[in-house]
Write a protein that holds these residues in place. Structure first.
Motif, mmCIF file in Angstrom:
data_model
loop_
_atom_site.group_PDB
_atom_site.id
_atom_site.type_symbol
_atom_site.label_atom_id
_atom_site.label_comp_id
_atom_site.label_asym_id
_atom_site.label_seq_id
_atom_site.Cartn_x
_atom_site.Cartn_y
_atom_site.Cartn_z
ATOM 1 N N THR A 25 0.816 -1.202 0.000
ATOM 2 C CA THR A 25 0.000 0.000 0.000
ATOM 3 C C THR A 25 0.851 1.254 0.000
ATOM 4 O O THR A 25 0.536 2.221 -0.672
ATOM 5 N N HIS A 26 1.924 1.263 0.738
ATOM 6 C CA HIS A 26 2.748 2.458 0.928
ATOM 7 C C HIS A 26 4.036 2.377 0.130
ATOM 8 O O HIS A 26 5.134 2.439 0.668
ATOM 9 N N GLU A 40 3.258 -1.081 7.968
ATOM 10 C CA GLU A 40 2.937 -2.115 6.987
ATOM 11 C C GLU A 40 4.075 -3.131 6.873
ATOM 12 O O GLU A 40 3.839 -4.338 6.800
#
Length: 79
Positions: A25-26, A40
């Motif tokens: 996601t990041h 994460e």
């Protein structure tokens, strides 16, 4: 959005392989999302914050303070 220089905290290919990047996601890690990226990383790799700090060659207490928003120094170095 400034992308942080590529510093891989693990020797695996997972973060470097463009096919796997979509599962993070990041990614890419920026000055705006490095804290979320750290959380994460911990969850996906099942490692501790102490291990993350060791891999980025930073003191665990400093990383913990930065993640909680209580670090009095410049977090750009940690990021």
């Amino acid at each position: 959005m400034a992308v942080i220089g590529a510093i891989n905290i693990d020797e695996t290919v997972e973060c470097q392989n463009s096919d796997n990047q979509k599962h993070w996601t990041h990614y890419p890690v920026t000055l705006d999302n490095w804290i979320e990226a750290c959380h994460e990383e911990k969850l996906k790799r099942k490692i501790s914050y102490a291990e993350i700090a060791r891999r980025i060659k930073y003191a665990r207490p400093s990383l913990s303070l930065a993640l909680s928003g209580n670090y009095i120094g410049d977090t750009k170095t940690i990021a």
